[in-house]
Design an enzyme around this catalytic site. Structure first.
Site, PDB file in Angstrom:
ATOM      1  N   ARG A  18       0.836  -1.221   0.000  1.00  0.00           N
ATOM      2  CA  ARG A  18       0.000   0.000   0.000  1.00  0.00           C
ATOM      3  C   ARG A  18       0.858   1.253   0.000  1.00  0.00           C
ATOM      4  O   ARG A  18       0.609   2.192  -0.759  1.00  0.00           O
ATOM      5  CB  ARG A  18      -0.949   0.022   1.199  1.00  0.00           C
ATOM      6  CG  ARG A  18      -2.129  -0.905   1.045  1.00  0.00           C
ATOM      7  CD  ARG A  18      -3.069  -0.813   2.232  1.00  0.00           C
ATOM      8  NE  ARG A  18      -2.332  -1.143   3.452  1.00  0.00           N
ATOM      9  CZ  ARG A  18      -2.493  -0.543   4.619  1.00  0.00           C
ATOM     10  NH1 ARG A  18      -3.360   0.426   4.765  1.00  0.00           N
ATOM     11  NH2 ARG A  18      -1.792  -0.914   5.668  1.00  0.00           N
ATOM     12  N   ASN A  36      -6.432  -2.194   2.417  1.00  0.00           N
ATOM     13  CA  ASN A  36      -6.492  -3.648   2.528  1.00  0.00           C
ATOM     14  C   ASN A  36      -7.950  -4.077   2.547  1.00  0.00           C
ATOM     15  O   ASN A  36      -8.777  -3.452   3.207  1.00  0.00           O
ATOM     16  CB  ASN A  36      -5.820  -4.126   3.816  1.00  0.00           C
ATOM     17  CG  ASN A  36      -4.314  -4.053   3.753  1.00  0.00           C
ATOM     18  OD1 ASN A  36      -3.722  -4.058   2.691  1.00  0.00           O
ATOM     19  ND2 ASN A  36      -3.684  -3.980   4.909  1.00  0.00           N
TER      20      ASN A  36
END
Length: 68
Positions: A18, A36
């Protein structure tokens, strides 16, 4: 301004994916989010000029430089 949304599968949680994706998108001048998902994938949405965001999926597919 155009937008892209995608889900990335594979080993993408707990490895800095990320953070890496956010940095790559910012370097391309894109704005958006990365998060997520409960199923182990990472979801992202980015907006910007079409010529800029079109390279993001390929960069995500290539993955982190440190990936095996």
């Amino acid at each position: 301004m155009n937008r892209i949304a995608c889900t990335v599968h594979g080993r993408v949680q707990g490895v800095g994916f990320r953070y890496w994706t956010k940095r790559k998108a910012a370097a391309l001048g894109l704005r958006g989010w990365v998060k997520n998902a409960p199923d182990g994938t990472v979801m992202l949405e980015a907006a910007g000029e079409a010529g800029l965001w079109m390279s993001l999926p390929g960069r995500c597919t290539a993955g982190l430089p440190s990936a095996p």
